[in-house]
Every structure is written in C-alpha cells, then in structure tokens.
Design an enzyme around this catalytic site. Structure first.
Site, PDB file in Angstrom:
ATOM      1  N   ILE A 240       6.205 -49.157 -27.738  1.00 59.23           N
ATOM      2  CA  ILE A 240       5.976 -49.946 -28.618  1.00 59.23           C
ATOM      3  C   ILE A 240       6.732 -50.962 -29.252  1.00 59.23           C
ATOM      4  O   ILE A 240       5.190 -51.841 -29.443  1.00 59.23           O
ATOM      5  CB  ILE A 240       6.165 -48.798 -30.028  1.00 59.23           C
ATOM      6  CG1 ILE A 240       5.582 -47.276 -29.933  1.00 59.23           C
ATOM      7  CG2 ILE A 240       5.416 -49.498 -31.218  1.00 59.23           C
ATOM      8  CD1 ILE A 240       5.991 -46.526 -31.438  1.00 59.23           C
TER       9      ILE A 240
ATOM     10  N   LYS B 270       8.144 -42.108 -39.751  1.00 68.22           N
ATOM     11  CA  LYS B 270       8.617 -41.447 -41.200  1.00 68.22           C
ATOM     12  C   LYS B 270       9.224 -40.962 -41.662  1.00 68.22           C
ATOM     13  O   LYS B 270       9.348 -40.548 -42.459  1.00 68.22           O
ATOM     14  CB  LYS B 270       7.488 -40.234 -40.478  1.00 68.22           C
ATOM     15  CG  LYS B 270       6.026 -40.552 -40.111  1.00 68.22           C
ATOM     16  CD  LYS B 270       5.024 -39.377 -39.213  1.00 68.22           C
ATOM     17  CE  LYS B 270       5.048 -39.447 -37.712  1.00 68.22           C
ATOM     18  NZ  LYS B 270       5.394 -40.119 -36.533  1.00 68.22           N
TER      19      LYS B 270
ATOM     20  N   VAL C  39       0.989 -42.345 -39.851  1.00 68.03           N
ATOM     21  CA  VAL C  39      -0.426 -41.891 -40.336  1.00 68.03           C
ATOM     22  C   VAL C  39      -1.716 -42.408 -39.760  1.00 68.03           C
ATOM     23  O   VAL C  39      -2.361 -42.975 -39.735  1.00 68.03           O
ATOM     24  CB  VAL C  39      -1.063 -40.574 -42.260  1.00 68.03           C
ATOM     25  CG1 VAL C  39      -1.629 -39.877 -41.503  1.00 68.03           C
ATOM     26  CG2 VAL C  39       0.246 -40.144 -42.303  1.00 68.03           C
TER      27      VAL C  39
ATOM     28  N   LEU D  41      -4.901 -46.168 -36.790  1.00 73.60           N
ATOM     29  CA  LEU D  41      -6.448 -45.857 -38.041  1.00 73.60           C
ATOM     30  C   LEU D  41      -5.517 -46.576 -39.439  1.00 73.60           C
ATOM     31  O   LEU D  41      -4.495 -46.098 -39.794  1.00 73.60           O
ATOM     32  CB  LEU D  41      -6.873 -44.490 -37.887  1.00 73.60           C
ATOM     33  CG  LEU D  41      -7.170 -44.225 -36.204  1.00 73.60           C
ATOM     34  CD1 LEU D  41      -7.243 -42.882 -36.602  1.00 73.60           C
ATOM     35  CD2 LEU D  41      -7.959 -44.960 -36.324  1.00 73.60           C
TER      36      LEU D  41
ATOM     37  N   GLU E 299       5.985 -35.797 -27.537  1.00 73.61           N
ATOM     38  CA  GLU E 299       7.610 -36.596 -27.479  1.00 73.61           C
ATOM     39  C   GLU E 299       8.314 -35.341 -26.138  1.00 73.61           C
ATOM     40  O   GLU E 299       7.680 -34.461 -25.486  1.00 73.61           O
ATOM     41  CB  GLU E 299       8.237 -35.457 -29.032  1.00 73.61           C
ATOM     42  CG  GLU E 299       7.652 -36.583 -29.923  1.00 73.61           C
ATOM     43  CD  GLU E 299       7.880 -37.703 -30.093  1.00 73.61           C
ATOM     44  OE1 GLU E 299       8.984 -37.516 -29.616  1.00 73.61           O
ATOM     45  OE2 GLU E 299       7.225 -37.939 -31.142  1.00 73.61           O
TER      46      GLU E 299
ATOM     47  N   ASP F 167       5.160 -31.793 -37.720  1.00 79.30           N
ATOM     48  CA  ASP F 167       5.546 -33.701 -37.339  1.00 79.30           C
ATOM     49  C   ASP F 167       4.196 -34.074 -38.305  1.00 79.30           C
ATOM     50  O   ASP F 167       3.842 -34.992 -38.696  1.00 79.30           O
ATOM     51  CB  ASP F 167       4.362 -34.096 -35.641  1.00 79.30           C
ATOM     52  CG  ASP F 167       4.738 -36.333 -35.591  1.00 79.30           C
ATOM     53  OD1 ASP F 167       5.882 -36.311 -36.570  1.00 79.30           O
ATOM     54  OD2 ASP F 167       3.905 -36.135 -35.231  1.00 79.30           O
TER      55      ASP F 167
ATOM     56  N   LYS G 112       2.623 -35.969 -41.843  1.00 76.26           N
ATOM     57  CA  LYS G 112       2.079 -36.580 -42.267  1.00 76.26           C
ATOM     58  C   LYS G 112       0.883 -36.169 -43.436  1.00 76.26           C
ATOM     59  O   LYS G 112       0.733 -37.043 -44.675  1.00 76.26           O
ATOM     60  CB  LYS G 112       0.747 -37.012 -40.773  1.00 76.26           C
ATOM     61  CG  LYS G 112       1.840 -37.259 -39.934  1.00 76.26           C
ATOM     62  CD  LYS G 112       1.003 -37.563 -38.114  1.00 76.26           C
ATOM     63  CE  LYS G 112       1.639 -38.006 -37.016  1.00 76.26           C
ATOM     64  NZ  LYS G 112       0.487 -38.011 -35.999  1.00 76.26           N
TER      65      LYS G 112
ATOM     66  N   GLY H 126      -0.922 -43.389 -28.776  1.00 76.48           N
ATOM     67  CA  GLY H 126      -0.831 -44.980 -27.724  1.00 76.48           C
ATOM     68  C   GLY H 126      -0.008 -46.065 -28.363  1.00 76.48           C
ATOM     69  O   GLY H 126      -0.414 -45.826 -29.114  1.00 76.48           O
TER      70      GLY H 126
END
Length: 819
Positions: A477, A581, A611, A615, A669, A680, A684, A799
């Site tokens: 990332i 998170k 989350v 988006l 993962e 996970d 969220k 991604g």
C-alpha cells in the site's frame, strides 16, 4: 554620488574580491561617481577576537592564530596583485601594520587583559587590512582608488565596543575630506575615532552604518549594501525555504524587520538614510544583476499587506500582575523606570485593558535582573499580597508580521492566529501597535520554525501549501501511495496549490527522516542506503522534534503497536490518515478520546479506508447524519477477500481451492482464517456503528461462524487448508442448500438499532448483494430519506491501488482543511 558597501562574506576569498572588482569596473566605466566601504575579510573579526582572548588568558597559542591571520592577508596580496612594485609595496605596508598588531597582542599577553578600548584597536586591523589590499587591487586594474581610514572622518564618543556617533562633526569632516580628494575613496567600515584619536568601533554590522553615515554626509544619490543574499527576504531563508526577495519596502518596515532579527539590515544603518531621505538598496554580490530590495520613503504595493515575517530567537517573558495594579496611576512608569535604571532593554510590551497585568519580553540573560528590579519596585505591594511575585517564562521566541499596509486590510490578525492555531502553536503573549505596522506574538521557542513557515504560507503563499508527510509502512500500500503521489504532484501544485513533501518513511527494517525532503524518485535507494534501523519510538520522536508545519502521519500498516502512538501524535498537532483499524475498533473510550483530541488540537484524524478501502463509506454516513437523516439499518459486504471468495463459490470449484486462489492473489491475509472468521468484518461494522453514535464495544458484535469444527483451531495454515479439503462435502452442501432456493451465499454485516452481527447468509435475487462480482464491496444504507430505495455504495473493496488512493484522497482533504 553613490556609496557602496561590501560585507565580509563578499570579500571572504580572493576570487570573490575579483568579482567585486568586476562590479566596480562597470560602475567606473559607466561614469558613476562612487565611494566604497569594505568590511574585514570574512571570519577575520572573529579571528581577531579569538587571538585577543587567548592572549588575555595567557595562552601562547594566540601566536598561531596571529600567524594564520597574517598569512591569509599576504596570500590574498599574492593572488590579487600582479608581480611588481605595487604588490611589493602592498605586502610591505601590510606587514608593517601587522607587526604593530603582533606587538599589541604581546602586550595583552603580558598584562593578561584586553580592555574594550584595546579590543577596538585590535579589531580595526581587520577593516584596515582588507580595505588597503582592495584599494591596491583596484589601482592595479586602472581604477583611481585611494585608501581612506574612516577614523579620519567618523567621530564618536568613547563608548568602546559600540560608540555613539557625533553626526554634526562626522558630516562636516566627511564633506571637508571629500571636497579635497577626487579619487574613488575606498573606506574602512566599522571603525571610527573619538577625541584624542582613540580608535572606536560602531558595533557588529557597523560597516553598513559607515556607508550610511558617508551617504548622509555626502547627500548621496543612493546607498548600496552588497551582501550574500538577494535583498531583504520575506523571511529568513535558512528557516523558510520558500522565502523570496521583497522588491520594495519603506524605512519603517525595514526598521521593524531589523528589530525583529532580519540580519541583512543593521538597525542603526537606516537612521542616517531616513533622515536625508536617501534610498538604500540591498544587493547580492554574487548576483549583481538582480535588483535586490529598495528601501525608501515610497509606500510599498498596497495589494500586499504583510511585507515580511521575522523573529527573535530567544526571549524571556516577565509578567507583573495583581489587583494592586488596577487603576493606579504611574504603575507602568515605576516598572519601566526600574528596568531602565538596571540597564535592561525591553523588546516587547503588552498590557491588558484592565491593567491587571503587564507583560514584557527581555533577553534571556536579563531575565533574572529584570525580575529583581520589578520585585524591588513593587516590594510593598507584593508584601501586602495585592501584587503577585513576578512570573518568568523562558524558552520563548517572538515572531512578527510586518507591513505598513496592514492597517488598510481587515482580518490580518485573524489569518495570523488561524495559521498558528491550525499548526498547534500557542500564543503566549500578543503585542500590536495602533499603527498596525507589526503584530508580534510570543510563542514557545521550539515552535519558532514551524510558526515562520506557517505564517509565510498564510501571507505569501496563500495559493500554495506544502504538506509534510511521515509515512510508516512502505510495502504494497505504501509504495503504491508513493507512486500515486509522484505521478500527481505536478497536478496538485498547478491546480490545488498543494505540494506533498515526503520527509519521513519507515518499514519494519529501516527508517529515514529528512526535513528537506526525500527524493520520491529514488526513495527505496535512499531508505536502504541512508536509513537507520527502524525504531518506531525514535521515528515518532524525530517527527515531533522536526516540528514542521502541516505535518501528516500516514500509517499504512495493520500494526497495533503503531496505533498506540496515535494519541501522542495528535496531541502534537499532527494529523493522521490511516487504513489501520486497530485504534478505531479498540475500546470505545479510546475511539472517542482520539476524535476529541483531534478536535481539541485543530487537526484531522481520518480513517475512511478502515471500511471499504477507497470507497466513500464513512464520509457518506457522516454526510447523511450531518444533514439530519436518521440511520435505520446498515448492511454490507465489507471484505474484498470474502466478496471474491463467495462471488466465485458457484459449485464449479471446491471452496478450499477458491480460498487458496484468493490467498495467492493477495486478497486474503497470509492466514485466511483472519478473513474467514469474520473478525475483520466485525471491526468494520463496529466502526460504522460508532460513527452513528452507538457506544458499541467489539464484544457486542455477534460473529456467526460458518467454518467446520476444528478449522479455526488448526495448528498451521497448511493444516487449515487440509481441513477445508477434507470438508469439501460440508461446503458443497452449504452451496447446494442455497442454490436449491435460487440463492447465493454472502458474508454480510448488519447493523440495526444497536445490534450488530456478521455471518454468512443465503440471499435471493431481490437482495442487492445478489449480483456482486469480483472483489467488490457493497454497503446499503436504509434511512428515513432512503427508505423504500436504500442508498448503495459499491465498488472495489480491496487492493493496494484503491486503498492507497483512499489514503491519498484523505491527505488532500487534510491539506484543504489546513488551508
């Protein structure tokens, strides 16, 4: 007549002197009538002080310092003058002069004392040597130059070390001398003489003063101060990299700049020029064609309210307070008379309209003396308890914005305090004159650089802003984010006036912090070659100590140890953007504490990518609530990896093969149980619940497992896949049961009321999640406004590209907030 002055940096080396000779040849060729003042060679004054101090201490190493001093001047003669009689004459004269200095230093060595009077004489050898050598150099190129020892024309009192000029006698002597000498006069700066011919000096920076005195005495057309910077800059370029030259400023503005630490102007220089209305130009020896700064009585451009930003690096602030001050005539007079009698200079004064307190700034060395003087004059009131003991605050600085046009434009002070506030800089005291020529703010010393840069951006670069990024996690990332920044930086500069500067980065092995910026084109090489062993505490400490304006901490990891530093980072007025998170899904109290701390410090704590990756899930939820909508229900497929797995679980491939495929593509993962457990997704939906205002803890989220017995307890990932393979029939039956009813399986998180759950559901074609494909996430908001047709947010939920893009978008939003 023009008076030119060249400082020590301009004459620091023979090659620089040759550059000055070229400048003066052009003046001479153009027919300009001029005289030139020179400082000592760069560093020579300090060398003379050093050798005198050694001699006074009885340290015979003063002789070595003297020999280096003498050799430097003889070497300059050899480099500047061609062989012949002129070189021989110059070398002989300088040698004789230096012999006098040698004997003088020996006398200091014998008596173990260097008085102020002796030191003035010692220091005079710097300017006398440089000016004589340059005079001879000019003669060698055909310029009719004549050496003038300023002691012949500048008259002072006997206050050695910083003498007071007798203007009438000085101007008369200057006019008389120049009326009798027609050659171009090359004048020693800094030095003068008192009654009886005693050598005095005009204080450090006195060569500028010499030039101004000559200019006033001669009613010169202009005074030009040639130095190593291109005029007066909007701020100190050593601290504010984007500082630029001020083309024009008034005498008053220049005085304020010099008072508040602008080193390019020696304060007394301005008074003779102002008195005679002689324009003063600050020019760069190394860029002679650059126009520099003109200081005159002309008003500056009315469109620019603030002309410059300056600072005094170290001050102490003293406060006298108490009810005994209120309405008592003569209080201020008593205080400031006592300070004057103690020889203490006051830099800044501020007093509330209630007269309950008076604060004033002094040099740190004067703080204790000032406190004693103030407490002595108010001893009676302090004993009665109506005046408090004097409060002393140390380790402070003063920053000032300066400009004659500030009075014409409203809101200047507001912009100043907004810029300071958004960078977490506390104003300890404020002073503003009724003329609004300057607004001065006392701040913690550690915040001085940050304040200068923040104010410079606010007043001179309001259409541009530099964001300083400290990035932890430069793996998939993080490296993708850096690539996006590299590609987009030009656009951000041109369209948004925003520049992203990477000043810190760290991975699990190496870290690198460079306040000047890390080359984004070669960041991997820089990190590997110049980085040190990674240590998160040290990295955060260096970020804090750098104290840069508009700092943003970017955490691209899922590491709970890093999240432990968030509170301290926000408390340092540093914004945070993160897909991690841990902090937002830990205790509800910590979640609230971080958000409250960000608000208190005026910074941003952003975690949109917690989350839905890139988006706009959290921002959409906030918009709904901020606009008054009521959330009835939130449903979501909130895991890109689980979305991929269940979207591809169509009966054609075994479940374990699909999970392995997702793992190999990097969707899950390294241990897929982290995803398949639903934990996970549970974090969220917990975050979304908290965003709606529900005080929910992680244990309040119901996780409905679907894996066969023993899968979660497998000793290793390999064993886990073995169990999945053994249980193929179990998964096939799950699929078949749903397919028989025309349904598909999806891992769905649901929040309704104050109940949250995560589990695998069989859903039919009427359900919005039925048509999901790939690794898409989908979040469905059912609200009062979106009741019959819920609001849907859908798109890639996993991604590196989309997650990095989400972080990038948050960085830009933070930058806009800081504007």
């Amino acid at each position: 007549m023009k008076v030119l002055k060249f400082g020590g940096s301009s004459v620091g080396k023979p090659e620089r002197i040759r550059g000055i000779v070229s400048i003066l040849k052009n003046y001479y060729a153009s027919g300009d009538h001029f005289t030139v003042v020179f400082s000592a060679f760069g560093g020579v004054t300090d060398s003379l002080i050093e050798m005198s101090s050694l001699a006074a201490a009885g340290d015979d190493r003063y002789g070595e310092a003297f020999q280096a001093f003498a050799k430097r001047h003889q070497d300059a003669i050899s480099e500047l003058l061609p062989e012949g009689s002129l070189r021989t004459e110059t070398a002989t004269q300088i040698r004789k002069s230096h012999e006098v200095l040698k004997n003088l230093l020996y006398g200091v060595f014998l008596v173990r004392e260097a008085s102020a009077r002796t030191m003035d004489y010692v220091l005079s050898f710097g300017e006398r040597s440089s000016s004589y050598i340059i005079t001879q150099t000019l003669k060698s190129v055909g310029i009719p130059a004549e050496f003038l020892d300023a002691r012949k024309v500048i008259r002072t009192d006997k206050k050695f070390g910083g003498a007071t000029v007798n203007f009438d006698k000085t101007y008369a002597a200057v006019r008389k001398y120049y009326s009798e000498h027609t050659d171009i006069q090359i004048v020693t700066g800094f030095i003068a003489s008192a009654k009886g011919g005693l050598t005095t000096t005009l204080g450090r920076g006195g060569s500028d003063y010499t030039a101004s005195l000559l200019g006033a005495g001669l009613d010169a057309q202009a005074i030009e101060i040639w130095t190593d910077v291109s005029g007066v800059l909007t701020a100190d370029p050593r601290r504010v990299k984007k500082a630029f030259t001020i083309p024009k400023m008034t005498y008053a503005e220049a005085m304020e700049m010099s008072h508040f630490g602008a080193k390019v102007i020696y304060p007394p220089t301005l008074m003779p020029a102002l008195h005679k209305r002689i324009p003063l130009y600050i020019k760069n020896t190394f860029e002679p064609d650059f126009p520099g700064t003109k200081v005159s009585e002309e008003s500056s451009d009315g469109n620019t309210a603030v002309r410059g930003i300056s600072s005094i690096n170290s001050v102490a602030l003293l406060t006298v307070s108490g009810s005994g001050l209120f309405g008592v005539p003569g209080t201020s007079a008593r205080l400031f008379n006592s300070l004057a009698q103690s020889g203490i200079n006051i830099i800044l004064i501020t007093q509330g309209s209630s007269e309950h307190a008076i604060s004033f700034a002094v040099k740190p060395d004067d703080a204790d003396g000032a406190r004693r003087a103030a407490e002595e004059v108010f001893a009676y009131e302090i004993d009665r308890g109506v005046v408090n003991p004097v409060k002393v605050e140390r380790e402070l600085s003063i920053v000032a914005i300066i400009g004659e046009n500030m009075r014409e434009q409203p809101g200047i002070s507001g912009r100043l305090f907004q810029a300071l506030g958004k960078n977490g800089i506390n104003a300890v005291a404020i002073a503003q004159g009724s003329s609004e020529l300057n607004v001065s703010v006392v701040i913690p010393k550690e915040d001085e650089n940050k304040a200068l840069n923040a104010l410079h951006e606010a007043f001179f670069l309001s259409d541009s802003k530099t964001l300083h990024l400290f990035i932890v996690g430069v793996g998939l990332i993080g490296s993708t984010l850096l690539e996006q920044v590299k590609k987009q930086n030009a656009y951000l500069r041109e369209r948004l006036g925003m520049e992203l500067k990477i000043v810190g980065m760290s991975n699990s092995r190496k870290m690198l912090v460079d306040v000047d910026g890390i080359d984004i084109e070669n960041w991997q090489e820089a990190l590997n070659n110049s980085g040190t062993d990674a240590d998160l505490a040290v990295f955060v400490g260096r970020m804090r100590d750098a104290n840069l304006s508009n700092s943003i901490f970017v955490d691209n990891t899922a590491d709970d140890k890093i999240a432990n530093y968030y509170e301290g980072i926000l408390d340092e007025s540093i914004s945070i953007s993160t897909p991690n998170k841990v902090s937002t899904s830990s205790s509800y109290a910590q979640y609230l504490r971080l958000k409250a701390l960000a608000t208190k410090r005026g910074v941003q704590f952003r975690y949109e990518t917690n989350v839905g990756a890139g988006l706009p899930v959290i921002s959409t939820l906030r918009d709904l609530m901020d606009s008054g909508d009521r959330i009835r229900k939130i449903e979501g497929v909130l895991s890109g990896s689980l979305s991929y797995i269940f979207n591809n679980f169509d009966g054609t491939k075994p479940f374990d093969a699909i999970v392995m495929d997702a793992k190999q593509k990097g969707f899950t993962e390294p241990d897929p149980r982290v995803d398949l457990s639903g934990k996970d997704v549970g974090r969220k939906i917990l975050i979304l619940a908290r965003e709606t205002g529900i005080p929910m803890e992680s244990e309040d989220v119901s996780l409905v497992g679907f894996l066969p017995e023993g899968a979660m307890e497998a000793a290793s990932v390999a064993d886990f896949f073995s169990i999945l393979k053994e249980k193929r029939t179990y998964f096939q039956e799950l699929y078949a049961a749903a397919a028989t009813e025309g349904k598909v399986l999806r891992m769905i998180a649901t929040l309704e009321g104050d109940q949250a759950s995560v589990g695998v559901q069989a859903i039919g074609p009427q359900n919005p999640f039925f048509g999901l494909s790939g690794s898409d996430n989908m979040i469905v908001f059912t609200t009062d406004r979106y009741g019959e047709r819920p609001l849907v947010v859908r798109g890639p939920g996993a991604g590196a590209e989309v997650t990095a893009a989400g972080v990038f978008a948050e960085i830009i939003k933070i930058g806009k907030f800081l504007s």
